[in-house]
Design an enzyme around this catalytic site. Structure first.
Site, mmCIF file in Angstrom:
data_model
loop_
_atom_site.group_PDB
_atom_site.id
_atom_site.type_symbol
_atom_site.label_atom_id
_atom_site.label_comp_id
_atom_site.label_asym_id
_atom_site.label_seq_id
_atom_site.Cartn_x
_atom_site.Cartn_y
_atom_site.Cartn_z
ATOM 1 N N HIS A 1 -3.361 -1.717 -4.848
ATOM 2 C CA HIS A 1 -3.439 -2.799 -5.409
ATOM 3 C C HIS A 1 -4.199 -4.006 -5.505
ATOM 4 O O HIS A 1 -5.804 -3.140 -4.781
ATOM 5 C CB HIS A 1 -2.038 -3.181 -4.045
ATOM 6 C CG HIS A 1 -2.530 -3.877 -2.910
ATOM 7 N ND1 HIS A 1 -3.360 -4.455 -2.724
ATOM 8 C CD2 HIS A 1 -2.212 -2.934 -2.212
ATOM 9 C CE1 HIS A 1 -3.831 -4.753 -1.264
ATOM 10 N NE2 HIS A 1 -2.618 -2.749 -1.237
ATOM 11 N N PHE B 1 -10.275 8.328 15.817
ATOM 12 C CA PHE B 1 -11.992 7.281 16.721
ATOM 13 C C PHE B 1 -11.145 6.278 17.865
ATOM 14 O O PHE B 1 -11.918 6.068 18.097
ATOM 15 C CB PHE B 1 -12.559 6.949 15.670
ATOM 16 C CG PHE B 1 -13.132 9.309 15.449
ATOM 17 C CD1 PHE B 1 -13.713 9.718 15.293
ATOM 18 C CD2 PHE B 1 -12.778 8.986 13.509
ATOM 19 C CE1 PHE B 1 -14.037 11.237 14.753
ATOM 20 C CE2 PHE B 1 -13.207 10.434 13.239
ATOM 21 C CZ PHE B 1 -13.607 11.225 13.461
ATOM 22 N N SER C 1 -1.271 3.966 3.650
ATOM 23 C CA SER C 1 -2.776 4.595 2.335
ATOM 24 C C SER C 1 -2.401 5.673 2.087
ATOM 25 O O SER C 1 -2.032 7.189 1.971
ATOM 26 C CB SER C 1 -3.243 4.506 2.099
ATOM 27 O OG SER C 1 -3.197 2.904 1.554
ATOM 28 N N ASP D 1 -8.720 -4.106 2.305
ATOM 29 C CA ASP D 1 -7.829 -5.183 1.995
ATOM 30 C C ASP D 1 -6.713 -5.443 3.863
ATOM 31 O O ASP D 1 -6.816 -7.043 3.650
ATOM 32 C CB ASP D 1 -5.994 -3.516 2.421
ATOM 33 C CG ASP D 1 -5.207 -4.434 2.344
ATOM 34 O OD1 ASP D 1 -4.628 -5.222 1.773
ATOM 35 O OD2 ASP D 1 -3.937 -4.063 3.624
ATOM 36 N N SER E 1 0.762 -1.429 0.046
ATOM 37 C CA SER E 1 -0.140 0.037 -0.216
ATOM 38 C C SER E 1 0.921 1.441 -0.199
ATOM 39 O O SER E 1 0.420 2.148 -0.437
ATOM 40 C CB SER E 1 -1.245 -0.120 1.446
ATOM 41 O OG SER E 1 -1.855 -1.383 0.900
ATOM 42 N N HIS F 1 -1.141 -10.112 -1.066
ATOM 43 C CA HIS F 1 -1.906 -8.935 -2.401
ATOM 44 C C HIS F 1 -1.012 -9.970 -3.553
ATOM 45 O O HIS F 1 -0.346 -10.505 -3.530
ATOM 46 C CB HIS F 1 -0.989 -7.819 -2.219
ATOM 47 C CG HIS F 1 -1.078 -6.257 -1.167
ATOM 48 N ND1 HIS F 1 -0.062 -5.461 -0.525
ATOM 49 C CD2 HIS F 1 -1.619 -6.963 -0.057
ATOM 50 C CE1 HIS F 1 -0.471 -5.644 0.330
ATOM 51 N NE2 HIS F 1 -1.267 -5.935 0.983
ATOM 52 N N GLU G 1 -9.858 7.044 2.199
ATOM 53 C CA GLU G 1 -9.606 5.533 2.113
ATOM 54 C C GLU G 1 -10.036 4.636 2.930
ATOM 55 O O GLU G 1 -11.125 4.428 3.921
ATOM 56 C CB GLU G 1 -8.037 5.019 2.517
ATOM 57 C CG GLU G 1 -7.201 4.117 2.588
ATOM 58 C CD GLU G 1 -6.633 3.601 3.131
ATOM 59 O OE1 GLU G 1 -5.945 1.850 2.868
ATOM 60 O OE2 GLU G 1 -6.256 4.110 4.612
#
Length: 485
Positions: free
Chosen positions: A365, A274, A171, A323, A109, A444, A318
């Site tokens: 990816h 959070f 990311s 993922d 990532s 991945h 994101e």
């Protein structure tokens, strides 16, 4: 400006014009081919500059994942899943994006997101650094500016970043940070040599960057990386970064939905953390942390706050847990996160004007998810069925799920065959999906990923593209020069 999702763009207008025909489609269903052609013929590309850019990254969202997400979303809406449209399926432009890194056929990532946000491929694990960087080796000469940093410094635009992961994860960090190692999320995660060489941890970069570089809004998890030891965090330098953020004028630090909404309504710069690390998967969040906002809610809040900026904004959103759930073999959770991404994209479409906001939806990816078969009405989370409705048996005499992973924790133990699925609820949220090869974490995969686009410059998103090309499209849409001054 707020417009209805149902009339966003000329293409959708053409569909509405034909809605009285026998080929009319229900909301959420893909248009019939003749209707889609009429929409394409009526389409006029937006060739002017973009005031705003919203970049959505579905982490790990390969083509097969999108297909499975679409089918599940349609089935949950009690519609035909195969012909259903996710929010971004209806975008007029798109193509395929090649994903690889400087040092690998398959990207992580960090490099994947950095290629999109900086225009530079780098090594796996590298964030905001060029292709000459080496993982874990501090060399600040390898830092390259991100799209967000250039937009803020050169154009005066506001910057926001939203994620369901730690906001310091690979990311989201690629939007604002520079590091040769994605794991340097706090100073406690960095070697002394790297600190001595001038590298700064990712959390500190978010809060302590120069005013004309740092984000105006950040919503996600990762609180532990921002607080010092003794105050519930892991920082060894004693810095309380949330306190430093909120000490600035017109700034607020929040930890739940109510705090976020109040800060947004007040027009503050907002740091919302959070969760200690990652926000819980959406299949679990309502029960374990109902005070944490959803991706859809964070998206709405971010756009409402940034839309007030006269020079416009750039925003990264994101969906991280597509993922992370894939890695764990948690198929239901992964696809549910994809459905949540579609909801967030729909909100962005509803709150923006396609004449001034470029929206891009893509992935960093792919993952090795395979759709093996199944009837049109079969639960996509379930098993392939035979003519009698009983599970169809594979060559090993055991049922075959509609969806399986190529690798992951659901793979067989050494020298053992696939476990029997008799009596197993394969649709359960905690079911670990079967995989071909056993790995502790699903790998991945390196195939191309999809990209979808609408708004100014979106017509340039077409065909087979290299990942850094997406940066160039966004740079051009903002009318930034090719090279940073």
């Amino acid at each position: 400006m707020t417009i209805s999702l149902s009339i966003r763009g000329a293409a959708c207008a053409a569909i509405l014009a034909l809605s009285a025909s026998p080929t009319a489609v229900l909301a959420g269903a893909h248009p019939a081919p003749e209707v889609a052609l009429e929409a394409a013929l009526a389409r006029t590309p937006e060739t002017g500059p973009a005031k705003n850019i919203i970049l959505f990254i579905g982490d790990g969202m390969g083509v097969s994942t999108v297909t499975a997400m679409r089918i599940l979303a349609g089935q949950r809406a009690e519609m035909d899943g195969a012909s259903y449209d996710l929010a971004f399926d209806a975008m007029p432009y798109g193509g395929l994006v090649r994903t690889y890194s400087v040092d690998g056929l398959v990207t992580d990532s960090a490099n994947g997101a950095s290629a999109i946000t900086t225009g530079h491929r780098t090594v796996n694990g590298g964030i905001g650094v060029d292709g000459g960087a080496r993982r874990g080796v501090c060399d600040t000469s390898r830092h390259v500016p991100t799209l967000a940093q250039r937009a803020k410094r050169e154009l005066g635009k506001a910057v926001g970043v939203v994620s369901t992961a730690a906001i310091t994860d690979a990311s989201p960090a690629a939007f604002f940070a520079h590091s040769p190692d994605r794991n340097w999320q706090s100073d406690a995660d960095m070697p002394a040599a790297a600190q001595a060489a001038g590298c700064i941890d990712i959390a500190a970069q978010l809060v302590l960057a120069e005013e004309d570089l740092r984000p105006d809004l950040a919503l996600g998890g990762g609180l532990t990386f921002f607080r010092p030891e003794g105050a519930g965090g892991r920082r060894k330098d004693g810095q309380d970064l949330p306190a430093l953020w909120s000490a600035r004028p017109n700034s607020a630090f929040v930890t739940d939905r109510d705090g976020m909404n109040a800060a947004i309504a007040a027009g503050h710069d907002v740091l919302g953390l959070f969760a200690e690390v990652h926000i819980p998967h959406e299949v679990n969040r309502p029960a374990v942390a109902p005070q944490i906002p959803t991706l859809e809610e964070m998206t709405r809040a971010a756009i409402q706050r940034l839309a007030a900026e006269p020079q416009g904004y750039v925003l990264l959103i994101e969906a991280a847990h597509i993922d992370k759930a894939h890695h764990a073999g948690l198929l239901n959770a992964a696809l549910t996160e994809g459905v949540e991404l579609s909801k967030a994209v729909a909100v962005a479409q509803d709150l923006t004007d396609p004449a001034e906001t470029l929206i891009i939806v893509t992935a960093d990816h792919s993952h090795g998810l395979v759709l093996n078969g199944g009837g049109r009405g079969d639960d996509v989370l379930g098993l392939i069925k035979g003519p009698t409705g009983a599970p169809r048996l594979a060559g090993d005499g055991r049922p075959l799920p509609i969806l399986v992973y190529s690798t992951g924790p659901g793979g067989p133990e050494a020298e053992e065959g696939r476990p029997s699925l008799e009596g197993v609820d394969v649709t359960a949220i905690d079911h670990v999906r079967q995989a071909g090869v056993r790995l502790g974490s699903a790998a991945h995969t390196g195939e191309d990923v999809p990209v979808y686009a609408d708004g100014p410059g979106a017509y340039l998103i077409t065909g087979s593209m290299d990942q850094p090309y997406l940066f160039q499209v966004m740079r051009h849409a903002l009318r930034l020069p090719a090279v940073a001054p």
